[in-house]
Structures are given as structure tokens and as C-alpha cells.
Design an enzyme around this catalytic site. Structure first.
Site, PDB file in Angstrom:
ATOM      1  N   GLY A  17      37.661  51.971  55.422  1.00 37.95           N
ATOM      2  CA  GLY A  17      38.946  52.404  54.873  1.00 37.95           C
ATOM      3  C   GLY A  17      40.091  52.299  55.870  1.00 37.95           C
ATOM      4  O   GLY A  17      40.944  53.182  55.922  1.00 37.95           O
ATOM      5  N   ILE A  20      43.265  52.417  54.010  1.00 39.27           N
ATOM      6  CA  ILE A  20      43.719  53.748  53.565  1.00 39.27           C
ATOM      7  C   ILE A  20      44.327  54.517  54.741  1.00 39.27           C
ATOM      8  O   ILE A  20      45.330  55.216  54.597  1.00 39.27           O
ATOM      9  CB  ILE A  20      42.540  54.552  52.956  1.00 39.27           C
ATOM     10  CG1 ILE A  20      41.899  53.766  51.803  1.00 39.27           C
ATOM     11  CG2 ILE A  20      42.993  55.930  52.489  1.00 39.27           C
ATOM     12  CD1 ILE A  20      42.825  53.447  50.646  1.00 39.27           C
ATOM     13  N   TYR A  55      33.634  38.922  43.579  1.00 44.29           N
ATOM     14  CA  TYR A  55      32.433  39.499  44.200  1.00 44.29           C
ATOM     15  C   TYR A  55      32.501  39.451  45.721  1.00 44.29           C
ATOM     16  O   TYR A  55      31.812  40.190  46.400  1.00 44.29           O
ATOM     17  CB  TYR A  55      31.166  38.783  43.716  1.00 44.29           C
ATOM     18  CG  TYR A  55      30.773  39.202  42.316  1.00 44.29           C
ATOM     19  CD1 TYR A  55      30.362  40.519  42.067  1.00 44.29           C
ATOM     20  CD2 TYR A  55      30.830  38.323  41.256  1.00 44.29           C
ATOM     21  CE1 TYR A  55      30.025  40.930  40.781  1.00 44.29           C
ATOM     22  CE2 TYR A  55      30.493  38.723  39.967  1.00 44.29           C
ATOM     23  CZ  TYR A  55      30.091  40.032  39.739  1.00 44.29           C
ATOM     24  OH  TYR A  55      29.775  40.444  38.479  1.00 44.29           O
ATOM     25  N   ASP A  72      43.955  45.107  49.918  1.00 42.51           N
ATOM     26  CA  ASP A  72      44.553  46.181  50.723  1.00 42.51           C
ATOM     27  C   ASP A  72      46.072  46.215  50.578  1.00 42.51           C
ATOM     28  O   ASP A  72      46.691  47.277  50.712  1.00 42.51           O
ATOM     29  CB  ASP A  72      44.181  46.022  52.202  1.00 42.51           C
ATOM     30  CG  ASP A  72      42.942  46.843  52.554  1.00 42.51           C
ATOM     31  OD1 ASP A  72      42.779  47.925  51.958  1.00 42.51           O
ATOM     32  OD2 ASP A  72      42.149  46.400  53.402  1.00 42.51           O
ATOM     33  N   GLY A 355      41.153  37.581  33.807  1.00 46.02           N
ATOM     34  CA  GLY A 355      39.986  36.862  34.312  1.00 46.02           C
ATOM     35  C   GLY A 355      40.112  35.365  34.130  1.00 46.02           C
ATOM     36  O   GLY A 355      41.137  34.860  33.661  1.00 46.02           O
ATOM     37  N   CYS A 382      47.002  39.537  30.916  1.00 44.03           N
ATOM     38  CA  CYS A 382      46.811  38.135  31.296  1.00 44.03           C
ATOM     39  C   CYS A 382      45.743  37.484  30.412  1.00 44.03           C
ATOM     40  O   CYS A 382      46.000  37.267  29.246  1.00 44.03           O
ATOM     41  CB  CYS A 382      46.531  38.001  32.780  1.00 44.03           C
ATOM     42  SG  CYS A 382      47.016  36.378  33.382  1.00 44.03           S
ATOM     43  N   GLU A 406      41.471  26.431  28.260  1.00 46.96           N
ATOM     44  CA  GLU A 406      40.654  26.789  29.429  1.00 46.96           C
ATOM     45  C   GLU A 406      39.178  26.876  29.021  1.00 46.96           C
ATOM     46  O   GLU A 406      38.298  26.542  29.806  1.00 46.96           O
ATOM     47  CB  GLU A 406      41.121  28.131  30.010  1.00 46.96           C
ATOM     48  CG  GLU A 406      40.309  28.594  31.220  1.00 46.96           C
ATOM     49  CD  GLU A 406      40.779  29.926  31.802  1.00 46.96           C
ATOM     50  OE1 GLU A 406      41.682  30.570  31.235  1.00 46.96           O
ATOM     51  OE2 GLU A 406      40.222  30.312  32.852  1.00 46.96           O
ATOM     52  N   HIS A 508      50.973  40.740  35.036  1.00 50.53           N
ATOM     53  CA  HIS A 508      50.094  41.822  35.508  1.00 50.53           C
ATOM     54  C   HIS A 508      50.934  43.030  35.908  1.00 50.53           C
ATOM     55  O   HIS A 508      51.326  43.131  37.072  1.00 50.53           O
ATOM     56  CB  HIS A 508      49.302  41.363  36.727  1.00 50.53           C
ATOM     57  CG  HIS A 508      48.313  40.286  36.487  1.00 50.53           C
ATOM     58  ND1 HIS A 508      46.972  40.531  36.348  1.00 50.53           N
ATOM     59  CD2 HIS A 508      48.467  38.949  36.361  1.00 50.53           C
ATOM     60  CE1 HIS A 508      46.330  39.384  36.153  1.00 50.53           C
ATOM     61  NE2 HIS A 508      47.217  38.403  36.158  1.00 50.53           N
ATOM     62  N   GLU A 510      49.961  45.821  36.550  1.00 47.21           N
ATOM     63  CA  GLU A 510      49.220  46.670  37.500  1.00 47.21           C
ATOM     64  C   GLU A 510      49.601  46.394  38.959  1.00 47.21           C
ATOM     65  O   GLU A 510      49.324  47.195  39.838  1.00 47.21           O
ATOM     66  CB  GLU A 510      47.705  46.516  37.301  1.00 47.21           C
ATOM     67  CG  GLU A 510      47.083  45.207  37.786  1.00 47.21           C
ATOM     68  CD  GLU A 510      47.124  44.086  36.738  1.00 47.21           C
ATOM     69  OE1 GLU A 510      47.964  44.148  35.813  1.00 47.21           O
ATOM     70  OE2 GLU A 510      46.327  43.139  36.861  1.00 47.21           O
TER      71      GLU A 510
END
Ligand code: GLN
Length: 537
Positions: A17, A20, A55, A72, A355, A382, A406, A508, A510
């Protein structure tokens, strides 16, 4: 004030972290009125994480200026409420690429190009780049990887040189791990001692040690660490597991991390950091008792970091609405027409994840069909938005084999298609439509109401888009194109007005949601989910 540089290194194990801790320190300095930025140096050879499978390193974050970055940077933005840019994330690949380009141009005037000084100089140039803008009092540089890794060696050498050059204007915070051995019922500091030795061997003396731990480390033990590691006793700080990462700034402040850092850099700390808004968020987070059940339909269910920014945005919005987020991951690969209802029926709202590629895509269609028909608040992001469009084309507009090119290059109804400018691109790295673009929203749309504005700017990362040729058919069929790019006319937002809350965004949102400013669209979605929950009671 001259820019001060703080380096954050890590030892013993990865995933401690550092991001963080860097973010928490930045939060404290910001709350004291300083201008702060955080940058991350990643020791891998990839130019950026854009081509990496989630992953490998979790989600790929996108900055306003269209850089694909380490996740990060998402933490940095969520904690500091300040946008990052390409300069905030540098990889070994980028460093080498730039040195090799210079070599080809002949910039090195016939010299042999070597790790020291050429690579280290390039690292140093990048460390100072943000500082040289004159915009920041503090530049916090997080060095990815763990001390002792072959890959981090040039970075540590650059830090050693910079510390020597910058003197009191620089400082090193080293983060280590203190394991607890259950059988012996003991906390162990030896790995920390070894890791500090490794740093000292490369010529870096840490000024502050932050010890990650699951159990309280007694004062006596911290003193011992201080003594072994040449660090002042009060500069050995523990970072104990917290119920939420957003509490870490407070835990650090309780142990005076901000004051210690300032003093070591010859600044007398004045007063206290103003954490009023931060504390208000934490208070709401800890007191919210009523839940809101949200499902996230995606294919990376084993790996929470793959959807990091979505999780955080949902949680910030839930806190804003005084609710406790109960997030369920729904594996889209396991969803079928028959079982979709079983998986989704207890949810107050459903997010269809972004994705790439075919895997798990049919499950997303089943989920969307179910939430659309049962009028459950649904938020497609998206690829999620593209799936909403395809599902609507197939099941409402009766364009049976509608698809994205796609997934199916031969589809008779390419309602989602490769963007024109993408057609000539063959390189995968950094070539998507990336970064912040303006979007104009229809004044009478739910999305405009959510933002309280008809003009927004959000970040993108995609190659495919809504096919404008189908626009009228969708509008007439009940799925409205309510957000478009003012320059290109690209469709960025669709919604079904007759539903409770059924919105898909090509962008996005987010990537632009922080603790102090949760994204309005997520807030609106959570409000709709809460209302739906109340309705059903
Ligand atoms: N694969 C889709 C595209 O490239 C969506 C990308 C995404 O969800 N980020 O357009």
C-alpha cells in the site's frame, strides 16, 4: 517555496500500500494548504499499462490528457481531488524509449550510452519534471516494486543521487512489513531491518519508516527498529490494517507523519491540517447502516482490482447518499437467459462493466434484458453501454443479429462499430480514443438532470462507438441518444426515459469520482437504486 521531493519506497513484500501511504501523506499536506502532486515510477518494461491484462496489475486508469496509467493514480486522484497527467506515471519502458530516441538523434554526441548516467539522468529528469512546473510545493514520488529487485536498481540509484543533490529538500519514506507469527505469537521486525539494510547498501538512508502490520506494534519494538535502522524513534510509524483506506490519513496524522515530514524538511508545521470535509465523509461512511445492494456484471470477478475505480465511485456515491454499499460481483460468464433473474433479483441496481473481447459478453446481454424488462436501475459503462445498445437492437428493434464489430465483424447490424479514425491503426499501445472529451447533454434528459448541467467532460478509453446510422431507429424505438460529442457528433450517452434509471455512457465516469467530489452520475444512480429499494419494501 522551493519544491520539496518526497520518495516513497517499499521493502519486504509488494502490495503493502505504498500508493495509499503516498496518497495519505499528500492528503495531509494538502489539508495544510500546500500544493502537492504524486507520481509513480513503475519498473516494468511496458511503455504503459494499457496493453496489460487486468490480471497483471488490475485496472488501467486513464488521465485527463489521455494517458493509460497504473491504478495507483486513481488513488492519488481520489485522495487529493487533483487530476493527474501523463507526467505522473513513468515506466522503465518510457525511460528507455526516450534514452534510445535521444541516442538515435545523436544527442549523446558519440558517448557510450549506459544505465549510469544516462538512464538515471532520464529518471531524474522525469522526477523533477512536475516540480519544475512551479505548480507544486511537494512532489511525492512512489517507486514501484520492492527494494532489492533488479528492476528497481536504476530508480534507487537516481533517488540516491537526488537526495545528495537536493539535501534538505528531499526525504525518503520507506514502507515495510512486520509479520505476525501466530505459532510464536510474535511480531517480527527482522525483515524490516534487512530491507533497510538493502536500502542503505545502495546509499539511501530512510528518514521515516512506516511499518505495515495487522497488530499493534508496541512502542518498545518501534524503538528497537529505530535503533537498528538509524531512524529517529518518533519517525518509526505503524500503519495498521484499517476498516477503510480513507482512514489512513487520520491514522498517519495521529502519529504526526505530516509534522515529522515537514520538520525534517526544515518547515515549521503551523496549526493542524483542515480535515473537516474528509472527516465528514468518514463519519457518514461509518454511520451508514441502511444498505444499498448493487451488482457489478463483469468477467473479472476473481479480481476486485480490475474494477477498482467503479467500486470506489459506487462506494463514494453510496456514502454521499447515507447508505452502506453492498456490492456483489456477478460473473457474466455464468449468466444465461434462465438464471439471470436468480442472480439479479435481490439487487437494487446493476452496473454493466467495461471490457474488451467476446468472453462473457452474452451474459451481459442476458443481464441487461432482465434488468430492462424488470425495470431495475441499470448503469452501462463503455462496453456496458455498448451492450445495452446491442441488447436493445436485438430484443426491442428486432435487429436479430445486431452486434459490435468487435465481437462479430460480419454482423448484418453493426450498431456498434469501429471508429473511423481507428480503422488505419494497427499498433495496440496508446492508440484508443483516450482521455477527457466534452459531451453535450440533451436538456430534458435524466443524465443532464443528474449532472445539473448540459455540458460535461469525462474520460474515454475505447475503439468502438455507437453507429450513428442507427440513431433515428433507436430514438424512435425508445432508447434516446442524449449525449454527444459537440465536435464529432459521436454518441456518448444513451438512456431509456420510460425506465426508472437506464443509462449507458461511452465514457468512464468512474475516473472522475473523488472522496470530496463523488461523480454526479454515480450519485444519481445510487439514488435511483435506493428509491427502487424503498418502492419494493
Ligand atoms: N471494447 C470496447 C471498445 O473498445 C469497450 C472498451 C471499454 O469498455 N473500455 O470500444
Amino acid at each position: 517555496m522551493e519544491t520539496k521531493y518526497i520518495f516513497v519506497t517499499g521493502g519486504v513484500v509488494s502490495s503493502l500500500g505504498k500508493g495509499i501511504i503516498s496518497s495519505s501523506l499528500a492528503r495531509l499536506l494538502l489539508s495544510r494548504g500546500y500544493k502537492v502532486t504524486i507520481q509513480k515510477f513503475d519498473p516494468y518494461i511496458n511503455i504503459d499499462p494499457g496493453t496489460l491484462n487486468p490480471y497483471e496489475h488490475g485496472e488501467c486508469y486513464v488521465t485527463v490528457d489521455g494517458h493509460e496509467a497504473d491504478l495507483d493514480l486513481g488513488h492519488y486522484e481520489r485522495f487529493t481531488n487533483t487530476p493527474t497527467t501523463r507526467a505522473n506515471n513513468v515506466t522503465t519502458g518510457r525511460i528507455y524509449q526516450s534514452v534510445i530516441d535521444k541516442e538515435r538523434r545523436g544527442d549523446y554526441l558519440g558517448k557510450t550510452v549506459q544505465i549510469i548516467p544516462h538512464i538515471t539522468d532520464e529518471i531524474k529528469r522525469n522526477v523533477k519534471m512536475l516540480g519544475n512546473t512551479g505548480k507544486f510545493d511537494f512532489v511525492i514520488t512512489e517507486i514501484g516494486g520492492t527494494v532489492g529487485d533488479i528492476e528497481s536498481t536504476p530508480y534507487l540509484e537516481a533517488v540516491r543521487q537526488l537526495r545528495w543533490e537536493l539535501g534538505k529538500n528531499s526525504l525518503c519514506v520507506h514502507l515495510t512489513y512486520v509479520p505476525y507469527l501466530k505459532a510464536a505469537k510474535e511480531l517480527k521486525t527482522k525483515p524490516t531491518q534487512h530491507s533497510v539494510k538493502l536500502l542503505q547498501q545502495v546509499g539511501i538512508q530512510p528518514d521515516v519508516l512506516v511499518l505495515r502490520t495487522e497488530k499493534d506494534i508496541p512502542i518498545g519494538m518501534r524503538r528497537k527498529v529505530a535503533q537498528f535502522c538509524n531512524v529517529e524513534p518518533d519517525a518509526v510509524i505503524q500503519s495498521i490494517d484499517a476498516p477503510t483506506i480513507y482512514q489512513v490519513p487520520l491514522l498517519m496524522h495521529e502519529q504526526h507523519l505530516d509534522e515529522i515530514v515537514l520538520r525534517k524538511m526544515d518547515i515549521t508545521p503551523e496549526g493542524e491540517p483542515d480535515l473537516t470535509a474528509w472527516n465528514a465523509f468518514l463519519h457518514k461512511l461509518s454511520t451508514a447502516s441502511e444498505e444499498v445492494n448493487i451488482g457489478l456484471v463483469g468477467k473479472y470477478v476473481q479480481l476486485q482490482d480490475a474494477y477498482k475505480s467503479i467500486n470506489e465511485s459506487l462506494s463514494q456515491a453510496a456514502v454521499h447518499c447515507g447508505r452502506k454499499l453492498n456490492l456483489t460481483y456477478v460473473n457474466s460468464e455464468k449468466l444465461s437467459e434462465d438464471n439471470a433473474g436468480e442472480h439479479l433479483k435481490d439487487l437494487d441496481g446493476v452496473v454493466i462493466a467495461p471490457g474488451f473481447g467476446q468472453r462473457g459478453i452474452e451474459g451481459k446481454f442476458h443481464a441487461i434484458k432482465w434488468t430492462r424488462e424488470h425495470d431495475v436501475p441499470t448503469f452501462g459503462i463503455c462496453l456496458g453501454m455498448q451492450c445495452m445498445v446491442i441488447e436493445f437492437a436485438r430484443n426491442v428493434l428486432c435487429l436479430e443479429e445486431a452486434n459490435s464489430t468487435e465481437m462479430d465483424t460480419k454482423t448484418p447490424h453493426n450498431v456498434i462499430d469501429l471508429m473511423e479514425e481507428q480503422k488505419s491503426i494497427s499498433n495496440m499501445g496508446g492508440t484508443m480514443r483516450l482521455g477527457a472529451y466534452e459531451c453535450e447533454l440533451k436538456p430534458d434528459s435524466r443524465v443532464a438532470e443528474a449532472y445539473g448541467s448540459t455540458r460535461v467532460s469525462e474520460r474515454h478509453r475505447h475503439r468502438f462507438e455507437f453507429n450513428g446510422e442507427y440513431r433515428d431507429r433507436f430514438d424512435q424505438g425508445g432508447m434516446r441518444c442524449v449525449g454527444t460529442n459537440p465536435e464529432t457528433g459521436l454518441v456518448e450517452v444513451v438512456e431509456i426515459p420510460e425506465k426508472r434509471w437506464f443509462i449507458g455512457t461511452q465514457y468512464h465516469p468512474e475516473y472522475q469520482s473523488t472522496v470530496l467530489h463523488p461523480n454526479p452520475l454515480f450519485i444519481s444512480f445510487i439514488k435511483a437504486a435506493v428509491a427502487y429499494r424503498e418502492d419494493r419494501k
